[in-house]
Scaffold this active site. Sequence first.
Site, short mmCIF file in Angstrom:
data_model
loop_
_atom_site.label_atom_id
_atom_site.label_comp_id
_atom_site.label_asym_id
_atom_site.label_seq_id
_atom_site.Cartn_x
_atom_site.Cartn_y
_atom_site.Cartn_z
N GLU A 99 49.77 45.24 60.20
CA GLU A 99 51.03 44.63 59.74
C GLU A 99 52.28 45.37 60.25
OE1 GLU A 99 50.61 44.14 55.48
OE2 GLU A 99 48.70 43.12 55.70
N ASN B 237 46.20 44.24 63.70
CA ASN B 237 45.80 43.27 62.68
C ASN B 237 47.03 42.85 61.88
OD1 ASN B 237 43.50 42.07 61.14
ND2 ASN B 237 44.16 43.43 59.48
N HIS C 180 45.31 34.83 55.68
CA HIS C 180 45.54 34.56 54.25
C HIS C 180 46.33 33.26 54.17
CE1 HIS C 180 43.89 38.32 52.88
NE2 HIS C 180 44.65 38.99 53.72
N GLU D 130 40.56 38.51 57.39
CA GLU D 130 40.75 38.57 55.93
C GLU D 130 40.87 37.16 55.35
OE1 GLU D 130 43.90 41.29 54.81
OE2 GLU D 130 43.37 42.70 56.39
N ASP E 78 41.15 33.88 53.46
CA ASP E 78 41.07 33.18 52.18
C ASP E 78 42.10 32.05 52.20
OD1 ASP E 78 43.38 34.78 51.67
OD2 ASP E 78 42.29 36.14 50.35
O1 9MR Z 1 42.39 43.69 48.81
C1 9MR Z 1 43.33 44.72 48.74
C2 9MR Z 1 43.76 44.89 47.29
O2 9MR Z 1 42.69 45.33 46.50
C3 9MR Z 1 44.91 45.86 47.21
O3 9MR Z 1 45.39 45.92 45.90
C4 9MR Z 1 46.01 45.41 48.16
C5 9MR Z 1 47.21 46.29 48.15
O4 9MR Z 1 48.22 45.74 48.95
O5 9MR Z 1 45.50 45.35 49.48
C6 9MR Z 1 44.54 44.38 49.59
O6 9MR Z 1 44.15 44.17 50.92
C7 9MR Z 1 45.18 43.85 51.84
C8 9MR Z 1 44.73 44.33 53.20
O7 9MR Z 1 44.44 45.69 53.14
C9 9MR Z 1 45.76 44.05 54.27
N1 9MR Z 1 46.15 42.67 54.28
C10 9MR Z 1 46.54 42.10 53.00
C11 9MR Z 1 45.44 42.34 51.96
C12 9MR Z 1 45.82 41.70 50.64
O8 9MR Z 1 46.93 42.34 50.06
#
Ligand code: 9MR
Length: 361
Positions: free
Chosen positions: A173, A214, A250, A279, A281
């Site tokens: 990101e 990513n 997402h 990722e 969903d």
């Molecule tokens: O799934 C992850 C969640 O448990 C955390 O609380 C969150 C914190 O921002 O991060 C989530 O995973 C993220 C991933 O690492 C990067 N892309 C976005 C995902 C969803 O926030």
Amino acid sequence: MRSTPRTPARRTRVRAAGLAAATALLLGLAAAPSAQADTPHHHRTATLGDLAERTGRYFGSAVDNPELADTDYADLLGTEFDSTTPGNGMKWYATEPQRGVFDFTAGDEIVRYAKAHGLKLRGHTLLWHSQLPGWLTSGTWTADELRAILKNHITQVVKHYRGKVFAWDVANEIMNEDGTYRENLFYTTLGPGYIADALRWARAADPKVKLYLNDYNVEGTGAKSDAYYTLIKQLKADRVPVDGFGMQAHLALQYGFPYQMEQNIQRFADLGLDVAITELDIRMILPYDATKLAQQADWYRQVTEACLAVRRCVGITLWGYSDGHSWIPSTFPGQGAALPWDENLRRKPAYDAIRSALAGT
Ligand code: 9MR
């Protein structure tokens, strides 16, 4: 039907199932129909992982460490999928909670789980603006100090997981929606060169692992994916090691399907990269109904088909696979139902859509 190469753990499990079935026959027991049994006469129903492997790809799901205690969830993850990613366990806050003090407990737990179930493992993530340890975000650093900190973090973590993960999300990101660089700690202190440095340090620590950039909102064409296209083209021209582009995906029904997804995957592949959906969903505004679930299923089909249409789209990972273990409801109140299994691990229409897309039916 071409048989797919199985990992040792899976072969053992399948053999054990066959042996149990043979024993039952010898004992004159009626063989109960079982989805898992794989005898010479009865083939185990192909999983999403199996179907993906037949196309030379993987189909995975992320898992967060606490979810391993949900044994139903962990068991289904270990049988239905052939790849996983730690949701949090390999992030900076977890792996280097104090400066220079590394803790691989959470990540190692996922490594052991993946190995026990014969799953491939994607590493996530070496560098991100979020979930950094407090010592790093609260400190003030000169460029030299921060460069040394970043280099040491990447080197230690990549070396520790060498041979255990097949890919790393090296930088996560790093772009804004308009295609400018995100002004994270590293950018503001080091300038944009930190990205090439991070990739080079990761390569030095593991010559074989696939190195990815990513991000989200890069599945379709647009300013943000254009920025990655330009950056990666330049990195390649400069001989910086970059092997893959991860599209988080997402998605949300209310925002529309990504524009020209297949063409977008193809243009990154044409740069000589692997592309992965990392990722996935697809959330919706609650309550859900049959119409929304049908649209969601259609989107899961479209994403799967877009990946399958591009030879170098190497695999798809769901960000958790059930509505019971999803980051969505707490982050987007009033939204959810984003995954192909519901909170009771019942398959939703999306599951069948993915399955038939992978099977090409
Ligand atoms: O799934 C992850 C969640 O448990 C955390 O609380 C969150 C914190 O921002 O991060 C989530 O995973 C993220 C991933 O690492 C990067 N892309 C976005 C995902 C969803 O926030």
